[in-house]
Every structure is written in C-alpha cells, then in structure tokens.
Design a protein around this motif. Structure first.
Motif, mmCIF file in Angstrom:
data_model
loop_
_atom_site.group_PDB
_atom_site.id
_atom_site.type_symbol
_atom_site.label_atom_id
_atom_site.label_comp_id
_atom_site.label_asym_id
_atom_site.label_seq_id
_atom_site.Cartn_x
_atom_site.Cartn_y
_atom_site.Cartn_z
ATOM 1 N N SER A 1 0.812 -1.220 0.000
ATOM 2 C CA SER A 1 0.000 0.000 0.000
ATOM 3 C C SER A 1 0.843 1.266 0.000
ATOM 4 O O SER A 1 0.605 2.199 -0.773
ATOM 5 C CB SER A 1 -0.938 0.009 1.215
ATOM 6 N N VAL B 1 2.507 1.983 -3.306
ATOM 7 C CA VAL B 1 1.525 2.415 -4.310
ATOM 8 C C VAL B 1 1.131 3.870 -4.078
ATOM 9 O O VAL B 1 1.115 4.682 -5.012
ATOM 10 C CB VAL B 1 0.272 1.503 -4.266
ATOM 11 N N PHE C 1 5.051 4.588 -6.491
ATOM 12 C CA PHE C 1 6.086 3.617 -6.870
ATOM 13 C C PHE C 1 7.491 4.198 -6.817
ATOM 14 O O PHE C 1 8.400 3.704 -7.485
ATOM 15 C CB PHE C 1 5.815 3.038 -8.272
ATOM 16 N N LEU D 1 4.500 -3.574 -12.107
ATOM 17 C CA LEU D 1 4.485 -2.351 -11.301
ATOM 18 C C LEU D 1 5.905 -1.864 -11.025
ATOM 19 O O LEU D 1 6.843 -2.645 -10.935
ATOM 20 C CB LEU D 1 3.765 -2.602 -9.970
ATOM 21 N N TYR E 1 -5.236 -6.555 -9.836
ATOM 22 C CA TYR E 1 -3.991 -6.356 -9.085
ATOM 23 C C TYR E 1 -3.823 -7.305 -7.901
ATOM 24 O O TYR E 1 -2.713 -7.428 -7.373
ATOM 25 C CB TYR E 1 -3.913 -4.913 -8.573
ATOM 26 N N ALA F 1 -5.156 2.625 -1.006
ATOM 27 C CA ALA F 1 -4.097 2.478 -2.005
ATOM 28 C C ALA F 1 -4.696 2.067 -3.359
ATOM 29 O O ALA F 1 -4.270 2.557 -4.409
ATOM 30 C CB ALA F 1 -3.073 1.448 -1.545
ATOM 31 N N SER G 1 -6.211 5.057 -4.926
ATOM 32 C CA SER G 1 -5.148 5.908 -5.459
ATOM 33 C C SER G 1 -4.637 5.358 -6.791
ATOM 34 O O SER G 1 -4.441 6.105 -7.758
ATOM 35 C CB SER G 1 -4.002 5.995 -4.452
ATOM 36 N N LEU G 2 -4.444 4.052 -6.864
ATOM 37 C CA LEU G 2 -3.942 3.416 -8.083
ATOM 38 C C LEU G 2 -4.927 3.574 -9.235
ATOM 39 O O LEU G 2 -4.536 3.783 -10.388
ATOM 40 C CB LEU G 2 -3.677 1.930 -7.809
#
Length: 539
Positions: free
Chosen positions: A162, A165, A169, A316, A517, A525, A528-529
């Motif tokens: 989390s 991310v 990254f 990722l 994912y 998280a 957000s992604l």
C-alpha cells in the motif's frame, strides 16, 4: 632443523603475501580474482595443518586463518551468485569455529537470498550471541527483523504494498517472500500435462502464490520495435543466466528439471507442491537423477519462459518501463484457458499470482496466454502461434453455437467490416434471447465481442435496447475474470460522474481492481492506483 625452520618461515611469508593480495582483491570487489588467491591460500593452509612437522603452537593460528579465508571466499562466491559453493565454504569455516561471527552473517545473507528464511534466522540469532554483535548491532538487527518479517510472510502470504503504491512507486519496491499457501495443489490437467488446482474456494484477488525468478532479462523499451537482433541478444543473455544458475545450484537444476520440454506432456511425473517451497529438502539428490544439458534447458525455456508485460499480467514500478522475460518455475505450470481465473502481478524479480475472479475448490487455475476478449476464430488463430488449440468450455460452446446458428458468424463478419457497434451488440443480444443462451454463456459471447460493447457512448445511445453496462461487466468478469480494459471503462464512468457515483459503483470498481492487481494493498491504495482517491461516493 635449521632447514625446516627456514622452510616454515618461507611458507609463512608466502601465506602472508597471498592473504594480503586476496584481501586487497576482495576490498576492490574483484570477486573472481580474490577467489583464486583465497583458494591458493586455503590449500596451502590446509597442507600445513595436515603436515606432521607443524608445531602444535602454530595450529590455532592456522585454524583461525583458514576459518577467516573460507569466510571471505564464501563472501566473494556469494557476490557471484555461486551460493552452493559459498554455503560449503561457510560450513567448512563453522566446523573450525561454530560461532564465527563473520561466517554466520555471511551464511545468513546467502540463505536469505535463497529465501530459506528459518535457516537464515537461526544464523543471525546465533551471531547475535557473539560479543562482536554489539559493534554491528544496527546491521544485524536489520537482518533479524527482515528475516522475521519474510518468514511470517512466507507462512501467511500477508504481503502489503500500500505505502509503495500511494507514494507513486517511488523508491525501492517492497520485497515479498516466496509463498505457496494451502489453497493450491499440483495434479494431472485436463487441459495439458500438469496444472495447478485450487483446493478451496477463493474470492477474486485472493493470493495463490509468490514465486521468485530463476533469472530475468530486461532492457528493451516497449515503445520500441523489438527487432530480431535485439530479441536474439536479449534471449541469449537470459539463457546464459539460467544456465549459470543451473550449473551453480543443484536445487535450481532440480526445480527446472521438473518442467516440460514440450514432449510427452501427458507422461510426465506430477511433482509434490512442497518441492517448490524454499525451505524444502525434497530436492536433495533429485537433480543428480535428471541432469540438464544445454539443449534440454533451451527446450524447457522455449516452453516455460514468461514475458512480464502480457495480457494476463501487470508490471508495477520501474520495470514497467521495460520489456522483460523470465523463468518463474511454479508459475510456469499454469495452463491457458479462454475462461481464465488467474492473473499475474510482477514486482521486482517476483511474480504474484492471484485469482482474477471467484474460484471454486477443485477448479484448475489458468492464465490467458493471449487476448481472450476476441471472437472464437481470432482466438483459434492466436492459439496456433502457441502450438495448441484451446478446448475450454467457452471454445466448445462457441464452436457448437457457430455450427448451429449462422447469425453469430454474420455478426462477427459484419463487425469486422465496419458495422456500427450498437447494431452489432443489439443483434447479438437479440440473438442470445432467440437462441436461449444461458446467463453464464452470455458472458462468453459478450467477452468475444468486447470491442463492440466497450463504449460508454454506445451504451447511452442505444439505451434500454441493450443491457446496462453494469450487467455486461458483471457477466464478462464472471466468465473470463477481471481485465484491465474492463476496469478502465468502469473507472472512467465513475470519474465522469464527478463525485456523483454511488457506493455500489465504487465498490464494483474496487472489486475489479482486486481482480486485476490482487489483494496486495488496502482500499485507499487501490483507490489511489485507480485514480479514485479524491472522489467521494453519493449516498
């Protein structure tokens, strides 16, 4: 007597010269050269220890020198990833001095690199008892904490990225532990050869396994054309890395020898799943029975190598900027299906396999080797390039339907020739009602014509004459699992709602996100992604 004394002095001088040279090379990180010199020193030292003329007073000093040299050679060998020989040096040094601090640290680091967390933890805990540990407490404590964390993760699969991310990254990705839970087993596959099967029901996003690569090769940007020469260079480097690992590690050799080379798939032995756990001792002697020559390794790599950025995976972090290929042994046993139920997430050199839709106990875990959001004829063309023909339930159903109903072929042909997407969808939905297609099988056909369905504008313009986007998405995901393109369309619809989306819509997107994912991050998280972090649902 005098002559003997002179010989001893000359030998001691030579040993001192070798020791100094080896240490200098080690400090300069010239690993191969330092190994050569340390080997000369070790041989000379062992000769003097076994020499009956060596005085008892000199033996403790020689043993101490030998122990340190073995430890330093182990360090150099580990830097060259020759872990098997490095461990032998550590064990020889620990026979001389069972609590030798430097050797215990070196052995612990090697075992940690091999993902043998429990054994590494034992080494670090023993080293902690040494008085020298006080001066190296920060580094040693770091290894201890890392080992404890990874050991727990290897037992529970509790991997969470989390923070990585949410931070976009940046920095180094979190390191997962290799994990094979109790929800998977290996047995003969009805698809081809051997396969992995679920031993209990799993929700979408549930972790199946985490597998570290034997070797990877990256470096070609995906935006560039992969010309033949660049691919050949990349493949050559990759195969050399694998061959090097096979030569240096009997365990790696044993693991790779369990893989198919493409011949006699149905006659191959089904290995125990525990064989692939890092701490497993089941492979002792296994590789001696099945030697791997270069030709067999190349055949195995042709069949089992995995491209990182593919239709059933997501890369990722910084590796997403590159084209990469690797060998993940356990993940290589997962077969293809046009109704896949698993996806991959690549983080560093690890592959994380998770369920892309709800999976029932006894169901074989499968990937999509190619784009399954295509009609049957197109899928058949793509499967030929992989050297097989898919006979999953979906392919059989669509083949049987096409043989009975000319309308399905007409819709496909019309769409390829520029038929309006809305018209294609309308004709398909009307056809399914007419042909009395079951709900599950509607998902198969909708997935086949996803290119026609995948337009929010289409959904609005045709209104109630075609199903709502939500029901289409749900049926496709139930049939073929979560897909990044389907997820993208759902997320874009939510964003265009400018905060007017319902809790149900956001939860649907999050569930799709877990299917793409995996359950490796907390809800915030994931938001957000997906770019949903600042949106608030309407109630």
């Amino acid at each position: 007597m005098r002559e003997t004394q002179q010989q001893l002095e000359m030998a001691e001088e030579l040993m001192q010269q070798l020791r100094s040279k080896a240490t200098e090379l080690l400090l300069r990180e010239e690993w191969s050269e330092s190994i050569q010199v340390y080997s000369q020193f070790i041989n000379l030292c062992q000769h003097h220890i076994n020499d009956y003329e060596t005085t008892p007073d000199n033996l403790p000093k020689l043993h101490k020198s030998l122990c340190l040299a073995l430890s330093n050679r182990a360090e150099a060998r580990s830097r060259l990833r020759d872990y098997a020989q490095a461990l032998k040096d550590c064990d020889e040094a620990l026979k001389i001095e069972s609590t030798h601090f430097k050797t215990l640290i070196c052995k612990g680091k090697i075992l940690l690199n091999l993902n043998r967390y429990s054994m590494a933890l034992t080494c670090f805990r023993t080293a902690q008892l040494d008085p020298q540990a006080n001066g190296s407490s920060v580094g040693l404590n770091g290894y201890l904490q890392k080992c404890k964390k990874l050991e727990l993760m290897s037992k529970t699969g509790a991997f969470d990225m989390s923070e990585w991310v949410i931070n976009g990254f940046r920095a180094k990705p979190p390191e997962p532990a290799e994990y094979i839970g109790g929800a998977v087993e290996m047995r003969k596959s009805g698809i081809r050869g051997r396969g992995l099967f679920a031993t209990k029901n799993m929700e979408a996003g549930s972790l199946v396994l985490i597998n570290k690569a034997v070797a990877t090769e990256r470096g070609i940007l995906p935006g560039q054309d992969l010309d033949e020469n660049a691919q050949l260079v990349m493949w050559k480097t990759f195969t050399e890395k694998v061959m090097d690992s096979v030569a240096k590690c009997s365990r790696t050799c044993g693991l790779i020898s369990t893989l198919s080379s493409g011949e006699d798939e149905d006659g191959l032995e089904v290995p125990e799943i525990n064989l692939f756990k890092p701490d497993s001792e089941h492979l002792i002697g296994y590789s001696n029975e099945k030697k791997l020559d270069a030709s067999r390794v190349l055949s195995i790599l042709d069949v089992n190598s995995i491209v990182e950025d593919s239709i059933s995976s997501k890369v990722l972090g910084k590796n997403s900027d590159y084209y990469g290929v690797g060998l993940w042994v356990l993940a290589s046993f997962i077969n293809h299906s046009c109704i896949p139920n698993a996806r991959r997430l690549h983080v560093g050199d690890y592959v994380i396999v998770h369920a892309s839709r709800d999976v029932k106990a006894g169901e074989e875990l499968t990937f999509a080797y190619f784009d399954v959001l295509n009609p049957l004829e197109k899928r058949n063309e793509m499967s030929k390039t992989w050297g097989f023909r898919c006979n999953c339930r979906r392919c059989k159903f669509e083949a049987e339907l096409c043989s009975r109903q000319e309308g399905i072929g007409e819709i496909e042909m019309g769409f390829e020739r520029g038929m309006d997407s809305g018209a294609a969808v309308y004709r398909l939905e009307e056809g399914m009602r007419k042909w009395k297609v079951k709900e599950k099988e509607k998902g198969y056909l909708r997935a086949s014509f996803w290119a026609a369905y995948g337009s929010e504008k289409l959904m609005r313009s045709w209104g109630r004459r075609i199903p709502m986007m939500e029901s289409v998405v749900d049926s496709i995901v139930e049939a073929v699992g979560s897909d990044e393109r389907v997820l993208k369309m759902v997320v874009e619809k939510i964003k265009k709602g400018n905060g007017g989306s319902s809790v149900v819509e956001i939860e649907r997107a999050l569930k799709l996100g877990r299917g793409v994912y995996g359950k490796v991050m907390k809800k915030q998280a994931m938001k957000s992604l997906l770019g949903l972090g600042i949106l608030e649902p309407s109630y």
